[in-house]
Design a protein around this motif. Structure first.
Motif, short mmCIF file in Angstrom:
data_model
loop_
_atom_site.label_atom_id
_atom_site.label_comp_id
_atom_site.label_asym_id
_atom_site.label_seq_id
_atom_site.Cartn_x
_atom_site.Cartn_y
_atom_site.Cartn_z
N GLY A 163 0.79 -1.22 0.00
CA GLY A 163 0.00 0.00 0.00
C GLY A 163 0.82 1.26 0.00
O GLY A 163 1.76 1.43 -0.78
N THR A 164 0.48 2.19 0.91
CA THR A 164 1.15 3.49 0.95
C THR A 164 2.62 3.36 1.30
O THR A 164 3.45 4.16 0.83
N ALA A 165 2.97 2.35 2.12
CA ALA A 165 4.38 2.16 2.48
C ALA A 165 5.20 1.73 1.27
O ALA A 165 6.34 2.17 1.08
N GLU A 166 4.63 0.87 0.44
CA GLU A 166 5.32 0.44 -0.78
C GLU A 166 5.52 1.62 -1.72
O GLU A 166 6.60 1.82 -2.29
N ARG A 167 4.48 2.43 -1.88
CA ARG A 167 4.57 3.61 -2.74
C ARG A 167 5.62 4.59 -2.22
O ARG A 167 6.43 5.11 -2.99
N ALA A 168 5.64 4.80 -0.92
CA ALA A 168 6.61 5.72 -0.34
C ALA A 168 8.04 5.23 -0.56
O ALA A 168 8.94 6.03 -0.86
N ASP A 195 3.44 11.04 -9.79
CA ASP A 195 3.63 11.74 -8.52
C ASP A 195 4.34 13.07 -8.67
O ASP A 195 3.93 14.06 -8.06
#
Length: 456
Positions: A163-168, A195
């Protein structure tokens, strides 16, 4: 031969233990069942070789022994050992790397992280590049990632992210700064554009490895939103003809057979349906048939469907052919395996793959969690195949640096295919005839030679 599946099992054991190719490899077979084994290896593209020759694999069915170049298969051991073994069998990529001067360049490698990718990263660094590595959480061999970190690489690869951790994590990798990105699936190229498009403005460009990656990049190009040059590595003949067909075909079908055997199911216990008859689908269908499966093909492209019929496969609508079958998606398109297909299938697997290729599972057994089965359940494509693909990557990188093209998807020159193929043939000790010279007497004469004698 007491076990009719012994030939198949010993071949799969060789591939699993070595991650080497069958197609194009010299072989010899001895023992009870050698004739059946020889026939299987020939169907898989092996080359009978009664005399020792470099790279020959010998199968002794009586002793259940496999020799490579006259020696027992080496134990590849830990990550360092697997990387070293892969490097020994990647001479084409090594030769292409020698042509590059990457001094001072920041190169990002965003690919499935396993031993072959580690070898590519090492070759790039040895040519002077500062190399950083990214891998998606479900495409990370943790031991290989740790080995690269121990060798001083910046590695962004954590199977625990989502999720957001992978994207970050992916954005952190991109924001560290790159001159060139080698991508697989164009996920990082697209994320940078989505982004913060300014991230790509300083790039010399990127190289994209896959069909599923080039398709959205071409849509971006048509829409005028692609801000960097991308070399279409996938479209090189020395990539698609070998990686997609022989590499993905062998690695996915063997992984499927291994997983089924663990559950007490033989590959031939049910019919097989291949969804899609592009290069990956052709390879999957051919390898399934070589192992004795009754194979069907469903394809939405009428020309490819016709090709499948001429290759000897029954064709038709997917839902009608999927009943009780092992269904293998080979399209690289999301939602290929619909709930309707899954409702009647017995087993489902994905070859190659993009996220969400299986949109429903019903009561079917889904292998590898619905991800690319040769990655989730095996070590990816065979070493010699990735040797070719990464040789193309390196040649494409060289062309990108020399041409410095503007934004857009760019084809590679035909000279790259010629260079990679000739290098591969040379390291295999295979000579070919030189091209035939044109008929010098007729070069400038457009008239048909059929009527030459009757001219007045």
């Amino acid at each position: 031969m007491t076990d009719p599946r012994a030939p198949e099992r010993i071949v799969r054991r060789f591939a699993r233990a070595s991650n080497l190719m069958i197609a194009g490899r010299p072989f010899a077979a001895t023992g009870v069942g050698a004739d059946a084994l020889t026939q299987l290896l020939a169907r898989l593209g092996g080359i009978p070789s009664p005399s020792p020759t470099p790279g020959r694999v010998e199968f002794d069915l009586d002793a259940e022994l496999v020799l490579l170049d006259g020696e027992p298969l080496p134990q590849r051991g830990d990550a360092a050992g697997r990387i070293a073994f892969a490097r020994e069998h990647m001479p084409v990529a090594a030769a292409l790397a020698e042509r590059l001067d990457l001094s001072g360049l920041r190169v990002g490698v965003a690919m499935v992280l396993e031993p072959k990718t580690a070898v590519l990263s090492l070759l790039l660094r040895e040519r002077g590049a500062a190399v950083s590595v990214y891998a998606h959480p479900d495409e990370t061999d943790v031991a290989v990632a740790d080995e690269l970190r121990a060798r001083g690489f910046a590695v962004t690869a954590d199977p625990g992210l989502a999720g957001t951790a992978e994207r970050a994590a992916a954005l952190t990798f991109l924001r560290a700064g790159l001159d060139v990105l080698l991508d697989d699936g164009a996920h990082l190229i697209r994320l940078a554009h989505e982004d913060d498009p300014a991230l790509v403005d300083g790039w010399i460009g990127a190289c994209e490895e896959t069909t599923s990656g080039l398709t959205p990049l071409r849509r971006m190009q048509d829409a005028g939103t692609l801000r960097c040059a991308v070399m279409a590595v996938n479209d090189a003949r020395t990539k698609t003809m070998f990686d997609n067909r022989y590499g993905t075909g062998q690695s996915c079908v063997f992984a499927i057979a291994d997983l089924l055997e663990e559950r007490g199911i033989a590959l031939t216990d049910q019919p097989a349906l291949v969804l899609g008859y592009g290069p990956v689908g052709r390879g999957v269908a051919a390898h399934l048939r070589a192992l004795g499966a009754e194979v069907r093909v469903a394809e939405t492209d009428p020309v490819r469907a016709l090709e499948a019929r001429h290759d000897g496969f029954a064709t038709g609508r997917a839902v009608e052919l999927a009943g009780g079958a092992l269904v293998v998606s080979a399209t690289g398109v999301a939602a290929t395996v619909t709930p309707e297909i899954a409702a009647v299938a017995r087993v489902i697997a994905v070859a190659g793959g993009v996220p969400g290729e299986v949109s429903g599972s019903g009561d079917a057994l889904v292998l590898g969690g619905g991800g690319a089965v040769n990655i989730t359940a095996a070590e990816g494509n065979p070493i010699e195949i990735m040797d070719l693909s990464f040789a193309v990557q390196l040649a494409a990188l060289g062309e990108l640096l020399s041409r410095r093209p503007g934004p857009g998807v760019h084809a590679l020159g035909t000279d790259i295919d010629d260079l990679v193929a000739r290098t591969a043939l040379a390291v295999r000790g295979a000579d070919i005839d030189p091209p035939r010279a044109l008929d010098l007497d007729g070069v400038d004469d457009w008239r048909s030679p059929r009527y030459r004698e009757s001219r007045s």
